[in-house]
Design a protein around this motif. Structure first.
Motif, PDB file in Angstrom:
ATOM      1  N   PRO A   1      47.369  28.572  23.580  1.00 38.85           N
ATOM      2  CA  PRO A   1      46.939  27.712  24.826  1.00 38.85           C
ATOM      3  C   PRO A   1      46.118  28.237  25.854  1.00 38.85           C
ATOM      4  O   PRO A   1      45.774  27.514  26.636  1.00 38.85           O
ATOM      5  N   SER A   2      46.215  29.780  26.136  1.00 41.34           N
ATOM      6  CA  SER A   2      45.621  30.212  27.204  1.00 41.34           C
ATOM      7  C   SER A   2      44.152  30.890  26.770  1.00 41.34           C
ATOM      8  O   SER A   2      44.128  31.625  25.982  1.00 41.34           O
ATOM      9  N   SER A   3      42.977  30.421  27.526  1.00 38.58           N
ATOM     10  CA  SER A   3      41.889  30.991  26.962  1.00 38.58           C
ATOM     11  C   SER A   3      40.989  31.557  28.228  1.00 38.58           C
ATOM     12  O   SER A   3      41.234  30.890  29.471  1.00 38.58           O
ATOM     13  N   ILE A   4      40.117  32.578  28.095  1.00 35.81           N
ATOM     14  CA  ILE A   4      39.209  33.075  29.099  1.00 35.81           C
ATOM     15  C   ILE A   4      37.923  33.346  28.510  1.00 35.81           C
ATOM     16  O   ILE A   4      37.784  34.128  27.451  1.00 35.81           O
ATOM     17  N   PHE A   5      36.844  32.543  28.942  1.00 41.35           N
ATOM     18  CA  PHE A   5      35.391  32.995  28.280  1.00 41.35           C
ATOM     19  C   PHE A   5      34.793  33.453  29.581  1.00 41.35           C
ATOM     20  O   PHE A   5      34.843  33.229  30.751  1.00 41.35           O
ATOM     21  N   TYR A   6      33.970  34.640  29.242  1.00 42.20           N
ATOM     22  CA  TYR A   6      33.309  35.348  30.274  1.00 42.20           C
ATOM     23  C   TYR A   6      32.132  36.003  29.594  1.00 42.20           C
ATOM     24  O   TYR A   6      31.622  36.165  28.608  1.00 42.20           O
ATOM     25  N   TRP A   7      31.166  36.294  30.707  1.00 41.34           N
ATOM     26  CA  TRP A   7      29.894  36.866  30.367  1.00 41.34           C
ATOM     27  C   TRP A   7      29.896  38.368  30.540  1.00 41.34           C
ATOM     28  O   TRP A   7      31.034  38.766  31.084  1.00 41.34           O
ATOM     29  N   ILE A   8      29.328  39.259  29.665  1.00 38.53           N
ATOM     30  CA  ILE A   8      29.242  40.660  29.862  1.00 38.53           C
ATOM     31  C   ILE A   8      28.011  41.227  30.623  1.00 38.53           C
ATOM     32  O   ILE A   8      27.124  40.910  30.138  1.00 38.53           O
ATOM     33  N   ASP A   9      28.350  41.941  31.621  1.00 38.93           N
ATOM     34  CA  ASP A   9      26.972  42.025  32.546  1.00 38.93           C
ATOM     35  C   ASP A   9      26.625  43.565  32.113  1.00 38.93           C
ATOM     36  O   ASP A   9      27.181  44.085  30.978  1.00 38.93           O
TER      37      ASP A   9
ATOM     38  N   GLY B   1      32.263  37.027  25.948  1.00 35.81           N
ATOM     39  CA  GLY B   1      33.456  37.201  25.164  1.00 35.81           C
ATOM     40  C   GLY B   1      34.369  36.032  25.280  1.00 35.81           C
ATOM     41  O   GLY B   1      34.329  35.254  26.227  1.00 35.81           O
ATOM     42  N   LEU B   2      35.294  35.862  24.486  1.00 32.54           N
ATOM     43  CA  LEU B   2      36.327  34.830  24.472  1.00 32.54           C
ATOM     44  C   LEU B   2      38.012  35.541  24.252  1.00 32.54           C
ATOM     45  O   LEU B   2      38.022  36.105  23.087  1.00 32.54           O
ATOM     46  N   GLY B   3      38.796  35.349  25.170  1.00 36.92           N
ATOM     47  CA  GLY B   3      39.974  35.829  25.059  1.00 36.92           C
ATOM     48  C   GLY B   3      40.811  34.757  24.834  1.00 36.92           C
ATOM     49  O   GLY B   3      41.060  33.808  25.729  1.00 36.92           O
ATOM     50  N   LEU B   4      41.938  34.611  23.773  1.00 37.95           N
ATOM     51  CA  LEU B   4      43.023  33.669  23.602  1.00 37.95           C
ATOM     52  C   LEU B   4      44.255  34.552  23.987  1.00 37.95           C
ATOM     53  O   LEU B   4      44.504  35.627  22.971  1.00 37.95           O
ATOM     54  N   VAL B   5      45.151  34.024  24.674  1.00 36.52           N
ATOM     55  CA  VAL B   5      46.268  34.684  25.075  1.00 36.52           C
ATOM     56  C   VAL B   5      47.580  34.023  24.557  1.00 36.52           C
ATOM     57  O   VAL B   5      47.834  32.853  25.204  1.00 36.52           O
ATOM     58  N   ALA B   6      48.371  35.012  23.889  1.00 31.72           N
ATOM     59  CA  ALA B   6      49.762  34.250  23.232  1.00 31.72           C
ATOM     60  C   ALA B   6      50.734  34.763  24.157  1.00 31.72           C
ATOM     61  O   ALA B   6      50.736  35.978  24.469  1.00 31.72           O
ATOM     62  N   ARG B   7      51.389  33.926  24.892  1.00 28.35           N
ATOM     63  CA  ARG B   7      52.549  34.357  25.789  1.00 28.35           C
ATOM     64  C   ARG B   7      53.851  34.751  24.919  1.00 28.35           C
ATOM     65  O   ARG B   7      53.806  34.773  23.810  1.00 28.35           O
ATOM     66  N   ASN B   8      54.830  35.288  25.779  1.00 26.78           N
ATOM     67  CA  ASN B   8      56.006  35.663  25.061  1.00 26.78           C
ATOM     68  C   ASN B   8      56.833  34.665  24.396  1.00 26.78           C
ATOM     69  O   ASN B   8      57.439  35.051  23.206  1.00 26.78           O
ATOM     70  N   GLU B   9      56.775  33.584  24.694  1.00 23.64           N
ATOM     71  CA  GLU B   9      57.581  32.466  23.983  1.00 23.64           C
ATOM     72  C   GLU B   9      56.721  31.880  22.769  1.00 23.64           C
ATOM     73  O   GLU B   9      57.141  31.130  22.045  1.00 23.64           O
ATOM     74  N   GLN B  10      55.580  32.603  22.393  1.00 18.13           N
ATOM     75  CA  GLN B  10      54.942  32.152  21.338  1.00 18.13           C
ATOM     76  C   GLN B  10      54.834  33.317  20.106  1.00 18.13           C
ATOM     77  O   GLN B  10      55.248  34.329  20.596  1.00 18.13           O
ATOM     78  N   ASP B  11      54.114  32.837  19.115  1.00 17.54           N
ATOM     79  CA  ASP B  11      54.151  33.666  17.915  1.00 17.54           C
ATOM     80  C   ASP B  11      52.987  34.679  18.432  1.00 17.54           C
ATOM     81  O   ASP B  11      51.837  34.306  19.090  1.00 17.54           O
TER      82      ASP B  11
END
Length: 213
Positions: free
Chosen positions: A7-15, A100-110
């Motif tokens: 459910p958590s995501s971060i999209f970013y440019w790389i300089d 880049g794109l980061g999808l982050v799984a929290r402690n309560e998730q698989d």
């Protein structure tokens, strides 16, 4: 996010210095993200700079942790942010990492599943093809082409871009905190290197460099 159930995501440019420039995020604590960038970025086993050094496209935090000597220095941030795993994707264009794109799984998730990994890999080329048409990527491609073909410096490219935005010499000097004679010197150099005689031709040459593939 829906397909991977992360459910958590971060999209970013790389300089140019391989740092993250955050463009959009979902369900992410911005204060903790600022802490990450200022303190823990260098220790992240999945950081863009580490993935770029390996020419990697897709990685999970759990897999990267098995290979990284920096993990112990990164664990405090994982605990602070409740991170259990992450799926990191780096997108490339013409041999350079652009986003880049980061999808982050929290402690309560698989942890990131093999299915999510396969989905990320299948998306990779599609996202890269889409990003190739983004104005930022097109601009950066034009910058690299101009620097390579016409031996333009970063300062000259920056001034040419400000000319393209319609700024006067005086406004360019104020924007870059340089004197008016210095602006004029750079413009003379630009005209000579690009073999153009005026600002209109300079802008056209810059746009052509951006659009050429």
């Amino acid at each position: 996010m829906e397909e991977t159930h992360i459910p958590s995501s971060i999209f970013y440019w790389i300089d140019e210095s391989m740092r993250m420039q955050i463009a959009a995020c979902e369900a992410v604590d911005l204060d903790r993200l600022n802490i990450y960038q200022s303190t823990f970025y260098a220790h992240d086993p999945c950081s863009p700079v580490r993935m770029i050094s390996r020419q990697a496209r897709t990685q999970t935090l759990q897999r990267a942790c098995c290979e990284s000597e920096a993990l112990e220095l990164y664990r405090p941030y994982m605990a602070l942010s409740g991170i259990k795993d992450a799926l990191e994707m780096v997108f490339w264009h013409e041999g350079s990492a652009v986003a880049g794109l980061g999808l982050v799984a929290r402690n309560e998730q698989d942890c990131v599943s093999p299915e999510a990994w396969k989905l990320a890999e299948s998306m990779q080329r599609y996202v890269e093809a889409s990003l190739a048409l983004h104005p930022r990527v097109m601009r950066d491609r034009g910058r690299r082409r101009l620097a390579r073909e016409f031996l333009l410096s970063k300062r000259e490219i920056g001034i040419a871009e400000l000319v393209g935005r319609g700024l006067t010499n005086q406004e360019i000097g104020e924007e870059l905190t340089i004197s008016l004679p210095t602006v004029k010197t750079h413009l003379r150099s630009l005209f000579a290197k690009l073999d153009v005689g005026n600002r209109t031709s300079l802008i056209a040459r810059m746009r052509k460099a951006e659009m050429t593939r």
